[in-house]
Design a protein around this motif. Sequence first.
Motif, PDB file in Angstrom:
ATOM      1  N   LEU A  13       0.815  -1.216   0.000  1.00 45.77           N
ATOM      2  CA  LEU A  13       0.000   0.000   0.000  1.00 45.77           C
ATOM      3  C   LEU A  13       0.849   1.267   0.000  1.00 45.77           C
ATOM      4  O   LEU A  13       0.541   2.240  -0.699  1.00 45.77           O
ATOM      5  N   LEU A  14       1.921   1.254   0.801  1.00 45.01           N
ATOM      6  CA  LEU A  14       2.709   2.469   1.025  1.00 45.01           C
ATOM      7  C   LEU A  14       4.125   2.358   0.468  1.00 45.01           C
ATOM      8  O   LEU A  14       4.954   3.221   0.718  1.00 45.01           O
ATOM      9  N   GLY A  15       4.394   1.283  -0.276  1.00 45.18           N
ATOM     10  CA  GLY A  15       5.752   1.057  -0.763  1.00 45.18           C
ATOM     11  C   GLY A  15       6.222   2.110  -1.738  1.00 45.18           C
ATOM     12  O   GLY A  15       5.423   2.739  -2.446  1.00 45.18           O
ATOM     13  N   THR A  16       7.526   2.320  -1.767  1.00 44.54           N
ATOM     14  CA  THR A  16       8.129   3.274  -2.683  1.00 44.54           C
ATOM     15  C   THR A  16       9.452   2.718  -3.178  1.00 44.54           C
ATOM     16  O   THR A  16       9.924   1.687  -2.697  1.00 44.54           O
ATOM     17  N   ASN A  17      10.050   3.397  -4.137  1.00 39.11           N
ATOM     18  CA  ASN A  17      11.372   3.032  -4.642  1.00 39.11           C
ATOM     19  C   ASN A  17      12.216   4.294  -4.692  1.00 39.11           C
ATOM     20  O   ASN A  17      11.868   5.240  -5.408  1.00 39.11           O
ATOM     21  N   PRO A  18      13.303   4.362  -3.918  1.00 37.74           N
ATOM     22  CA  PRO A  18      14.118   5.585  -3.879  1.00 37.74           C
ATOM     23  C   PRO A  18      14.618   6.026  -5.249  1.00 37.74           C
ATOM     24  O   PRO A  18      14.862   7.209  -5.472  1.00 37.74           O
ATOM     25  N   MET A  19      14.779   5.071  -6.189  1.00 42.34           N
ATOM     26  CA  MET A  19      15.266   5.420  -7.530  1.00 42.34           C
ATOM     27  C   MET A  19      14.148   5.848  -8.467  1.00 42.34           C
ATOM     28  O   MET A  19      14.405   6.247  -9.604  1.00 42.34           O
ATOM     29  N   GLY A  20      12.896   5.738  -8.009  1.00 41.12           N
ATOM     30  CA  GLY A  20      11.782   6.209  -8.814  1.00 41.12           C
ATOM     31  C   GLY A  20      11.176   5.181  -9.744  1.00 41.12           C
ATOM     32  O   GLY A  20      10.028   5.318 -10.163  1.00 41.12           O
ATOM     33  N   ILE A  21      11.935   4.151 -10.107  1.00 38.88           N
ATOM     34  CA  ILE A  21      11.435   3.119 -11.010  1.00 38.88           C
ATOM     35  C   ILE A  21      11.725   1.744 -10.410  1.00 38.88           C
ATOM     36  O   ILE A  21      12.611   1.606  -9.563  1.00 38.88           O
ATOM     37  N   GLY A  22      10.969   0.741 -10.847  1.00 37.01           N
ATOM     38  CA  GLY A  22      11.197  -0.609 -10.352  1.00 37.01           C
ATOM     39  C   GLY A  22      10.228  -0.972  -9.243  1.00 37.01           C
ATOM     40  O   GLY A  22       9.353  -0.180  -8.864  1.00 37.01           O
ATOM     41  N   CYS A  29      10.391   7.919   4.576  1.00 36.65           N
ATOM     42  CA  CYS A  29       9.864   9.272   4.702  1.00 36.65           C
ATOM     43  C   CYS A  29      11.037  10.223   4.865  1.00 36.65           C
ATOM     44  O   CYS A  29      12.041   9.879   5.505  1.00 36.65           O
ATOM     45  N   CYS A  30      10.926  11.401   4.289  1.00 36.74           N
ATOM     46  CA  CYS A  30      11.899  12.476   4.467  1.00 36.74           C
ATOM     47  C   CYS A  30      13.309  12.040   4.042  1.00 36.74           C
ATOM     48  O   CYS A  30      14.306  12.420   4.685  1.00 36.74           O
ATOM     49  N   GLY A  31      13.402  11.244   3.003  1.00 40.58           N
ATOM     50  CA  GLY A  31      14.703  10.843   2.476  1.00 40.58           C
ATOM     51  C   GLY A  31      15.342   9.656   3.159  1.00 40.58           C
ATOM     52  O   GLY A  31      16.460   9.277   2.824  1.00 40.58           O
ATOM     53  N   VAL A  32      14.661   9.063   4.160  1.00 41.63           N
ATOM     54  CA  VAL A  32      15.191   7.888   4.852  1.00 41.63           C
ATOM     55  C   VAL A  32      14.335   6.676   4.476  1.00 41.63           C
ATOM     56  O   VAL A  32      13.110   6.704   4.633  1.00 41.63           O
ATOM     57  N   TYR A  33      14.985   5.625   3.973  1.00 39.19           N
ATOM     58  CA  TYR A  33      14.256   4.446   3.495  1.00 39.19           C
ATOM     59  C   TYR A  33      14.825   3.174   4.109  1.00 39.19           C
ATOM     60  O   TYR A  33      15.997   3.120   4.458  1.00 39.19           O
ATOM     61  N   PHE A  34      13.973   2.158   4.226  1.00 41.10           N
ATOM     62  CA  PHE A  34      14.466   0.834   4.594  1.00 41.10           C
ATOM     63  C   PHE A  34      13.591  -0.210   3.913  1.00 41.10           C
ATOM     64  O   PHE A  34      12.443   0.058   3.540  1.00 41.10           O
ATOM     65  N   GLN A  35      14.146  -1.400   3.738  1.00 40.91           N
ATOM     66  CA  GLN A  35      13.459  -2.488   3.046  1.00 40.91           C
ATOM     67  C   GLN A  35      12.994  -3.507   4.097  1.00 40.91           C
ATOM     68  O   GLN A  35      13.818  -4.213   4.688  1.00 40.91           O
ATOM     69  N   PRO A  36      11.683  -3.617   4.346  1.00 41.99           N
ATOM     70  CA  PRO A  36      11.190  -4.500   5.415  1.00 41.99           C
ATOM     71  C   PRO A  36      11.581  -5.961   5.240  1.00 41.99           C
ATOM     72  O   PRO A  36      11.652  -6.703   6.228  1.00 41.99           O
ATOM     73  N   SER A  37      11.844  -6.390   4.023  1.00 42.90           N
ATOM     74  CA  SER A  37      12.198  -7.801   3.816  1.00 42.90           C
ATOM     75  C   SER A  37      13.549  -8.147   4.424  1.00 42.90           C
ATOM     76  O   SER A  37      13.828  -9.327   4.686  1.00 42.90           O
ATOM     77  N   GLU A  38      14.402  -7.149   4.673  1.00 35.55           N
ATOM     78  CA  GLU A  38      15.711  -7.425   5.283  1.00 35.55           C
ATOM     79  C   GLU A  38      15.569  -7.876   6.742  1.00 35.55           C
ATOM     80  O   GLU A  38      16.063  -8.939   7.113  1.00 35.55           O
ATOM     81  N   PRO A  39      14.917  -7.091   7.619  1.00 35.35           N
ATOM     82  CA  PRO A  39      14.717  -7.614   8.987  1.00 35.35           C
ATOM     83  C   PRO A  39      13.827  -8.855   9.012  1.00 35.35           C
ATOM     84  O   PRO A  39      13.946  -9.680   9.924  1.00 35.35           O
ATOM     85  N   LEU A  40      12.956  -9.016   8.003  1.00 34.85           N
ATOM     86  CA  LEU A  40      12.089 -10.189   7.978  1.00 34.85           C
ATOM     87  C   LEU A  40      12.902 -11.478   7.858  1.00 34.85           C
ATOM     88  O   LEU A  40      12.519 -12.509   8.419  1.00 34.85           O
TER      89      LEU A  40
END
Length: 261
Positions: A13-22, A29-40
Motif C-alpha cells: 500500500l505504502l511502498g516506494t522506490n528511492p530510484m523512482g522506477i522498479g 519518509c523524508c529521504g530515509v528508506y528501509f526495506q522491510p524484507s531485510e529484517p524479515l
Amino acid sequence: LSGGLIITALTLLLGTNPMGIGPRLWLGCCGVYFQPSEPLKLLLVIYLAAYFADRINLRLSSLTLLIPTLVVTGIALLLLIVQRDLGTASIFICIFTVAIFLYTGKRRVLLSAAIFLAAALTIGYFFIDVIQIRVQGWLNPWVDPAGQSYQIVQSLIAVANGGIIGRGFGLGNPLLVPVAISDFIFVAIAEETGLVGTIGLLALIWMILARGLIVSLRAQDGFRRYLAAFTVAYLGIQSLLIIGGNLRLLPLTGVTLPVVS
C-alpha cells in the motif's frame, strides 16, 4: 515475526522506490528508506530456531513439525512474490530448506528443494517477465549489452579490468556499474583490488561463517545452537547468490552482500 510480516505487507500500500522506477519494496519518509524484507529474514531465522528448539525428536514426516513452519514461510513467500522481490523469496526458500536439513539430517530435503527451485524457475521464466529478463541476461548478456543486460555486462568488464592485483584504491570506475554501492559492491572491490582482494574478501566471509558454526557447536541449549547455525546459513546463502550473480555464475537476484554493502 507477525510484526515483520505486517510491515512487509504495508509495502503493497505504502511502498516506494528511492530510484523512482522498479518494484516498490521500500518504506520511507523524508529521504530515509528501509526495506522491510531485510529484517524479515532475521525474524524468520529467530522463529525457526525457537520453533525447532521447542520440538526435539520430531520426525520429518510429522505434521506438527511441518505445517506451522510451512504456513509462516508460505505467507512470507506469497508477500515477496506479489512484491516481485524474487531474490529475497529465493533466500527464504533456501533458509527454510537448510533449517529443515540441519534439524533432521535428511539429504532428501536438499534434493526436494533443488527440484522445487528448478521447477519454480522454469515456470516463472514463462509467466514472470522479471525472471525471463534475468535468465536471458544470465545465459547471453551480449544480446542486449546496452539495455536489459547493461548491468551484468559492465560488471564483467569491471572484474576483467581488475586483473590479478587490481587498478588500485580509488582508481577504478565502479559507478559505471549500476548500484555498485549495494548489489554490485563485490564488483567494485574486484576492479580496484583484483583477484587478490576478492580472495581476501571471500576468506573474511568464510571466517565469519566458520566462527558462527563454532558458536553453534559450543552453544549450551538448542535455541542458541539453531540460531547460530541458521544465521550462518542466511549469511552464506545470500553471499553466494549475490557474488554468483555478479560473476554471471548464477542469475541476478537483486540482493545485497551481507556486512559489506
